[in-house]
Design an enzyme around this catalytic site. Structure first.
Site, mmCIF file in Angstrom:
data_model
loop_
_atom_site.group_PDB
_atom_site.id
_atom_site.type_symbol
_atom_site.label_atom_id
_atom_site.label_comp_id
_atom_site.label_asym_id
_atom_site.label_seq_id
_atom_site.Cartn_x
_atom_site.Cartn_y
_atom_site.Cartn_z
ATOM 1 C CG HIS A 95 -5.740 -43.999 4.640
ATOM 2 N ND1 HIS A 95 -6.627 -43.057 5.079
ATOM 3 C CD2 HIS A 95 -5.895 -45.084 5.443
ATOM 4 C CE1 HIS A 95 -7.315 -43.544 6.112
ATOM 5 N NE2 HIS A 95 -6.881 -44.764 6.361
ATOM 6 C CG PHE A 96 -1.645 -46.651 5.772
ATOM 7 C CD1 PHE A 96 -1.637 -46.965 7.116
ATOM 8 C CD2 PHE A 96 -2.670 -47.155 4.987
ATOM 9 C CE1 PHE A 96 -2.612 -47.768 7.684
ATOM 10 C CE2 PHE A 96 -3.659 -47.962 5.538
ATOM 11 C CZ PHE A 96 -3.632 -48.276 6.886
#
Length: 330
Positions: free
Chosen positions: A297-298
């Protein structure tokens, strides 16, 4: 005598060259001045909005919008990478980071309210046009902002920010089902998303090498999440997330109409917003450049340097070198 004169002439030519070479070796390497990031607050609709700012306000503006469970801190390394050529702004949403919402402020924690707040803030700064970086929660915030003010957008960058039904991962579908079930057990399952194990999961799941991801991000996120009353605020956003998918067709139509130059930089192992959501953009945007990274996600946490290089290259080709401000800042 002629040999001696020839030698003198040759030395006269060579000595300045040797001296210049010596000085070049001895001189310290030149370096660009460090980028100064400024940390400021602006009062907008009674909210004390925190934001990071770097670069000259006369340069084209790039607006960096964070998501859940992060804040503008997620852009701490990207800001200086862009600030040499651009005016970079990164705000904290209400309920995130350092933005303060006094009890007296008439503010509801919805994506629509955040979008209106940020449009008012940009107006207050005098930003008429800007490029927008959307991620996670800021996809529905950013598209609300832009459909309200379609003339504002120059370029669009999308990092794991979804606008397509097929991009909604199982986690989001389960969250919606639990909210709609409304039982104490179902709500308790939603509330686990505001605790450290889930925050770390968001950062580390799908990473090629979790050891490359600094703990600073998820540690700060969780410390701010744990503030009194904040988890109730985050639950309001989770409830309101159901308002976003019905607007996907409107946002897709906006992209088809505006056709902004669009860059995708996406962590392809993200279980929240899947790669299918990124690929959906191919249906609506013609000027589209896509880069996928083997992380979660990051993506900026693990692949920040190559992503910054891709973004700089994209802007160099697509972003007009003209000011984005309608008027000087007061």
């Amino acid at each position: 005598m002629s040999t001696h004169s020839s030698l003198i002439r040759r030395l006269a030519v060579l000595l300045p060259l040797l001296l210049a070479a010596t000085l070049a070796v001895a001189a310290p390497p030149t370096s660009t001045p460090p980028v100064m990031v400024r940390y400021s607050f602006a009062t907008v609709r009674g909210v004390r909005l925190f934001y990071r700012e770097a670069g000259s306000p006369t340069a084209p503006t790039v607006l960096l919008l964070h998501g859940f469970p992060s804040s503008s801190f997620m852009f701490r390394n990207l800001l200086p990478e862009l600030a040499g050529q651009y005016h970079v702004l990164a705000p904290d949403f209400p309920g995130f980071g350092y933005t303060e919402v006094p009890a007296s402020a008439a503010f509801s924690y919805t994506f629509a309210q955040v979008a209106e707040l940020l449009n008012d803030w940009l107006d207050q700064l005098g930003v008429a046009r800007c490029s927008v970086y959307i991620f996670d929660y800021s996809a529905p915030v950013g598209l609300r902002m832009l459909t309200q003010r379609p003339e504002r957008l120059q370029c669009l960058i999308v990092q794991n920010g979804n606008l397509y039904a097929e991009g909604l991962g199982q986690i989001l579908r389960d969250t919606r089902a639990n909210i709609e079930a409304g039982t104490p057990e179902a709500i308790a399952r939603v509330m686990t998303q505001f605790e450290l194990p889930y925050t770390k999961f968001e950062y580390l799941h799908g990473a090629s090498d979790p050891a490359r991801i600094a703990p600073d991000g998820y540690t700060l996120d969780q410390a701010l999440m744990d503030r009194p009353g904040n988890k109730a605020i985050q639950f309001q956003y989770k409830v309101d997330y159901r308002s976003n998918p019905p607007l996907y067709p409107e946002w897709q139509a906006y992209l088809r109409r505006i056709q902004p130059p669009t860059l995708v930089v996406w962590g392809e192992n993200d279980p929240v917003f899947t790669k299918a959501g990124a690929l959906g953009l191919r249906r609506d945007v013609r000027d589209l450049e896509m880069h996928f990274y083997p992380t979660g996600h990051f993506a900026l946490e693990e692949f920040g340097e190559p992503m910054a290089a891709v973004i700089r290259s994209f802007f160099a080709r697509k972003l007009p070198p003209t000011p984005a401000h309608a008027s000087p800042r007061k």
